[in-house]
Scaffold this active site. Structure first.
Site, PDB file in Angstrom:
ATOM      1  CE  LYS A 233      -1.921   2.642   3.130  1.00  0.00           C
ATOM      2  NZ  LYS A 233      -1.797   3.958   2.483  1.00  0.00           N
ATOM      3  CB  ALA A 235       1.928   7.536   1.221  1.00  0.00           C
ATOM      4  N   GLY A 286       6.940   4.637   8.455  1.00  0.00           N
ATOM      5  CA  GLY A 286       6.083   5.799   8.677  1.00  0.00           C
ATOM      6  C   GLY A 286       6.241   6.307  10.093  1.00  0.00           C
ATOM      7  CD  GLU A 309      12.859   3.787   8.507  1.00  0.00           C
ATOM      8  OE1 GLU A 309      12.792   4.641   9.422  1.00  0.00           O
ATOM      9  OE2 GLU A 309      12.808   4.059   7.306  1.00  0.00           O
ATOM     10  CB  CYS A 343      12.439   8.602   9.183  1.00  0.00           C
ATOM     11  SG  CYS A 343      13.279   7.656   7.926  1.00  0.00           S
ATOM     12  CD  GLN A 390       3.594  15.932   7.647  1.00  0.00           C
ATOM     13  OE1 GLN A 390       4.581  16.418   8.195  1.00  0.00           O
ATOM     14  NE2 GLN A 390       2.880  14.967   8.205  1.00  0.00           N
ATOM     15  CE  LYS A 393       3.825  16.577  12.672  1.00  0.00           C
ATOM     16  NZ  LYS A 393       3.997  15.180  12.297  1.00  0.00           N
ATOM     17  CD  GLU A 440       9.897  11.865  12.588  1.00  0.00           C
ATOM     18  OE1 GLU A 440       8.837  11.249  12.812  1.00  0.00           O
ATOM     19  OE2 GLU A 440      10.855  11.391  11.952  1.00  0.00           O
TER      20      GLU A 440
END
Lengths: 542, 505
Positions: A233, A235, A286, A309, A343, A390, A393, A440
């Protein structure tokens, strides 16, 4: 190859510290593009205010890939995927849900149980992967265009770094396919023992939007080399490149049902995959929050093994003896690369007090020089953030940084009035208890912190729930060795950052995840180990 | 007595058409085809007819010196060991592609030069050679050292470094397979090399050198010096500037090579030598299948295989019936022109081998063994020998103890598993063995008991890229194929440094 390393992006900025091979690239003029060497020097809004550059490709694949065919969602639903430069719709994509996941899993199940994929010789599998790598190279720019359009990352980064890395990774795992060795094992008595390393079965894989096709490669490369079948799948922000690549996989000779791609959302399609009773293995990249949900769904359903991860808040430690110019450049790169949407980004920059002031001044100057704009434009270093969520955020985190008393050195606001561009932002005087030092942010926001001695920085660097990566900048071999072992993180880059060769394992300590991807370690996620034991009669030796 | 079909052995018009033009006959040194320094040449002969195919440059000591200098420079200063493993892999993959593109021509060269079956080359040897380059290409970026544990506060690790300049001396029975079996892992490791092909079969090696250059293997990395063992081969094995020598051939020559290495620079040595491999067939075996395996085991590549099943032990319960079946099959075996797709067996490589095999057949008869079938040359021209089976053979006969390297089988009877193991191991060689049984315990027990480098259970000649292969005892040491072969070309270097304040050790 240095050209395949993200870090070679740096070769344009710090020729004094580049490797011999990236210097050779410079000489070859590969990176001597206008804008890279001298171009625009401020993150001016000029580029953003211009009309977006037309990508010049059409989107041909928007359906789900199930059992070798592009099909509509069972519900007939679609969702829009947006251009982060403008927020406008690129295409409407079939929206997979539980029913589609069921169909994909049964196709994958059949392809696994009945073959031919796991029944082929490993050499034949490796030839499919090699042909796929050739096709990726052939369609390099078209796929890179889709990637940039869907994700907002600089086209040159997608075309010259990521796509070649992806082809490279498939070649790497093609080379593993025929070298997956079990062991013969000594026993305490007269027994003959072997371990068979068998494919695990149907792998469910859920990938993020920050490196859409690279994550696709990290997941399916080892899974396919081991002889598994896959339901992946993508994103919901970035469904396009994987569909294109999957079409090429079939062109390379992949049998139907071996790789099934579902576009859709996490709570629906993703959850259906994570809790599916007929999926033998799950791999997710993710956020830590979603990782927890995935692990829980696996636990509650069929106890499928899970690799995760997840997030990070990786320290980048600049020691007193570091080459400050190089450290500034790499710290900048470590955080701002890919719009800060990595990440492993070096989001806590610890600088020794003796070089702190110089470092801060130079880091700020470097951020000011960062070239932000339409990612299709040559020489652009930073494009828009992935989406409105995002974007909001990140801006919220910037406000939080200001409110908590950190010093905003530069940036801090959106860029332009359209799309999701954010100014490269640098905070100094950041303290561990501030939210911006703990969470993060996943955006272009650098936090610079001061430290005095090694023990202190080790303690502070490890004082996080994450443990994905770390950067260490020092010329001293003992300092390097001490830090390397003391930092609780899955990757430590010493005097470099974001070096991501196919052979280098990647993954997290603590809440940054479970397991390792890439390298030989990445194979283990997709293999079952079967011990075969039989008595020996009158053995010549034990 | 044999009803082998009489077919053309080299005179057919069809066959003449397939003989390729010989393009490369000079030494390949530092990326160029060059004459030998002395200007000497030697003839390479078509074993179907005994006629000269081409005149080839004859390398000697001074040519080896020049080739070593080129390889040394390519190793010490050149790009090859300094490239990433992946860059080397890309060039090797290109090399593999070029081999496949030239499959017909390469198969034809091995056919006329070595008398090998054209179709076998085209369908098996050449594609497998290309695959071996791909296999080692895939390994080139996976050469892992280890991070080590210390008893003190030390950080230590191993580096696996290319060993340097390798010398490869290869035989004439599988010119393509042997060339690539040696060259592919050495290239992957980052070594540079000199290859001396057998004087009987120099042609395909030179063609491979040409393709390697075309693929992008840098000059000096792969040098081919055609010539003879006592001159060019000896110069390689005694050279002070070669870091390792890998040899495939006879045990006698292997001994000379090791001696030369010992008295020169103590270069590392890997030897893949002779064999007298047993095939043990138990009472529970499928007779037809077993007889087929036994025949294949001795006539494949006209018995010019170091792992030939030249000693066949059959359990007494099925012996008589087995013997009958085997002889039937041997008589039906088709000899003929190796270009003919219906031919199963071509000529021996040269007159010397041909005469040697016939003399062993004489010895067998004089020793008192019973000739069940074969025993004679086939046809009137060229070096063909009929598939030959001796029965009533005793363990002390010369034909059981020595490697004949031709289609000559010694068939023997045994009673118990213990006896079979003992007799199978009663040889100075230990290269391979076959077991035919349905019994798991017998298979496992015999597998561990036989002192040989590869054991085939209910099959024979099953070589594969990932299967290491080499000898026990006087069949040599070191392994070809698989990752073991790659590690042969690597030095291990340990690096250690003190560690301060490590949170774990």
């Amino acid at each position: 190859m240095a050209a395949r390393r993200i870090s070679s992006l740096l070769s344009r900025s710090i020729p004094s510290s580049t490797t011999a091979s990236s210097r050779a690239l410079l000489r070859n003029g590969k990176w001597n593009k206008p804008g890279f060497e001298s171009g625009i020097r401020n993150h001016s809004t000029a580029a953003v205010l211009e009309e977006p550059i037309s990508p010049g490709v059409s989107v041909n694949y928007t359906q789900l890939m199930i059992n070798g065919k592009f099909v509509d969602a069972a519900s007939g639903k679609t969702f829009p995927t947006l251009d982060p430069r403008t927020g406008e719709v690129i295409a409407h994509v079939a929206e997979g849900d539980a029913e589609d996941v069921n169909r994909a899993v049964s196709a994958a199940r059949k392809a696994f149980d009945e073959g031919p994929w796991p029944k082929m010789t490993a050499y034949e599998r490796s030839m499919v992967l090699l042909r796929f790598a050739d096709l990726l190279e052939k369609h390099n720019d078209e796929i890179a265009t889709l990637e940039t359009w869907d994700n907002g990352k600089p086209f040159e980064q997608a075309a010259k770094i990521e796509l070649p890395m992806i082809a490279r990774l498939f070649r790497y795992y093609a080379g593993w396919a025929d070298k997956i060795h079990g062991l013969t094992v000594p026993a305490d008595g007269p027994y003959h023992i072997q371990t068979l390393h068998e494919p695990i079965g149907v792998a469910g894989q859920i990938i993020p939007w920050n490196f859409p096709l690279l994550m696709f490669a990290w997941k399916i490369g080892p899974a396919l080399a081991c002889g598994n079948t896959v339901v992946l799948k993508t994103a919901e922000q970035t469904p396009l490149s994987a569909l294109y690549a999957t079409k090429l996989l079939h062109e390379a000779g992949l049998p139907e049902g071996v790789v099934n791609v579902i576009s859709g959302f996490g709570p629906t399609a993703g959850a259906a995959l994570a809790r599916h009773m007929d999926v033998d293995k799950l791999a997710f990249t993710g956020s830590t929050e979603t990782g927890k949900v995935i692990l829980e769904l696996a636990a509650k359903s069929n106890l499928k093994p899970v690799t995760l991860e997840l997030g990070g808040k990786s320290p980048f430690i600049v020691c007193e003896d570091a080459d400050v110019d190089q450290a500034v450049e790499l710290a900048h790169f470590a955080l701002f690369f890919n719009q800060g949407q990595c990440c492993c980004s070096g989001s806590r920059t610890y600088v020794h007090e003796s070089v702190y002031d110089e470092f801060l001044e130079k880091a700020k100057a470097r951020a000011l020089k960062r070239i932000v704009g339409d990612p299709f434009k040559k020489g652009i270093e930073q494009g828009p953030q992935i989406d409105n969520k995002q974007f909001e955020k990140i801006l919220k985190y910037i406000r939080s940084g200001i409110e908590s008393g950190a010093t905003l050195e530069t940036g801090g606001e959106r860029l332009g009035s359209k799309g999701y561009y954010i100014q490269p932002t640098v905070f100094s005087n950041v303290k561990e208890d501030m939210v911006i030092a703990q969470d993060e942010i996943f955006g272009p926001v650098q936090s610079i912190l001061k430290f005095k001695d090694l023990d202190e920085v080790i303690q502070r660097a490890n004082n996080t729930r994450y443990g994905l990566a770390a950067g260490v900048f020092t010329k001293n071999i003992d300092t390097a060795n001490t830090l390397t072992r003391a930092l609780r993180a899955g990757t430590v880059w010493v005097n470099c950052f974001d070096v991501f060769d196919a052979g280098i394992p990647f993954g997290g300590y603590k809440m940054s995840g479970i397991g390792r991807e890439k390298g030989e370690y990445g194979l283990k996620n997709y293999l079952q180990v079967k011990a075969v034991v039989t008595p020996l009669k009158n053995a010549a030796w034990l | 007595m044999a009803n082998h079909e009489q077919q053309s052995n080299g005179n057919g018009e069809m066959n003449q058409l397939k003989i390729p033009e010989i393009k490369f006959t000079k030494l390949f040194i530092n990326g160029e085809f060059v004459d030998s320094i002395k200007g000497r040449n030697f003839e390479t002969v078509d074993p179907r007819t005994g006629e000269v195919i081409a005149t080839v440059a004859e390398g000697d000591k001074e040519d080896v010196d020049v080739a070593v200098k080129a390889a040394r420079t390519a190793f010490d200063q050149g790009p090859w060991p300094r490239m990433s493993g992946f860059q080397r892999a890309r060039i090797m993959e290109k090399f593999a592609d070029l081999i496949e593109q030239n499959n017909n021509e390469l198969a034809a060269l091995d056919c006329i030069d070595a008398g090998k079956l054209f179709m076998m080359g085209k369908l098996v040897d050449i594609p497998a050679g290309a695959a071996s380059l791909r296999y080692y290409a895939g390994a080139a970026d996976k050469i892992h050292g280890e991070v080590l544990k210390s008893t003190r506060s030390l950080h230590a690790y191993t580096l696996k470094e290319p060993i340097g300049v390798a010398g490869h001396i290869i035989p004439w029975n599988f010119p393509t397979s042997m060339f690539l079996m040696k060259v592919a892992p050495a290239l992957a490791a980052g070594c540079t090399m000199i290859v001396k092909p057998a004087e009987q079969t120099p042609l395909s090696a030179l063609f491979y050198a040409h393709l390697a250059k075309q693929a992008g293997v840098p000059d000096g990395v792969l040098n081919v010096v055609t010539g003879f063992g006592h001159t060019a081969g000896a110069a390689i094995s005694s050279h002070m500037d070669i870091d390792m020598v890998c040899f495939t051939g006879s045990t006698e020559v292997g001994r000379l090579i090791m001696q030369a290495a010992a008295t020169s620079n103590l270069k590392q040595v890997s030897l893949e030598l002779g064999g007298k491999s047993p095939l043990i067939i138990f009472d529970d075996a499928d007779l037809d299948k077993a007889a087929g395996l036994a025949l294949q085991g001795i006539v494949h590549n006209k018995g010019e295989v170091c792992v030939s099943s030249s000693r066949v032990y059959v359990q007494e319960g099925i012996y008589d019936e087995f013997e009958k079946k085997l002889v039937e099959k041997a008589k039906a075996w088709k000899l003929g022109d190796p270009f003919d797709p219906n031919t199963r067996q071509g000529p021996q490589v040269d007159k010397r081998q041909f005469e040697r095999i016939l003399s062993y057949i004489d010895i067998g008869m004089k020793e008192g063994a019973t000739l069940l079938t074969g025993g004679k040359p086939w046809g009137s021209k060229g070096y063909y020998v009929e598939p030959t089976v001796f029965a009533d053979v005793k363990e002390d006969m010369q034909i059981v103890r020595e490697e004949i390297f031709g289609p000559v089988m010694s068939l023997m009877k045994f009673k118990t598993i213990e006896e079979a193991i003992e007799r199978a191991n009663n040889s100075k060689y230990g290269l391979a063995a076959g077991i035919v049984t349905k019994d798991l315990n017998v298979a496992n027990r015999v597998s561990r008991s036989i002192r040989a480098g590869i054991i085939w259970i209910n099959c024979y000649f099953e070589f594969d890229l990932d299967f290491p292969y080499g000898g026990y005892k006087m069949s040599g040491f070191g392994r070809d194929l698989g990752l073991n072969a790659l590690h042969k070309y690597l030095q291990v270097k340990t690096v250690a440094t003190p560690l301060y304040d490590s949170p774990w050790l």
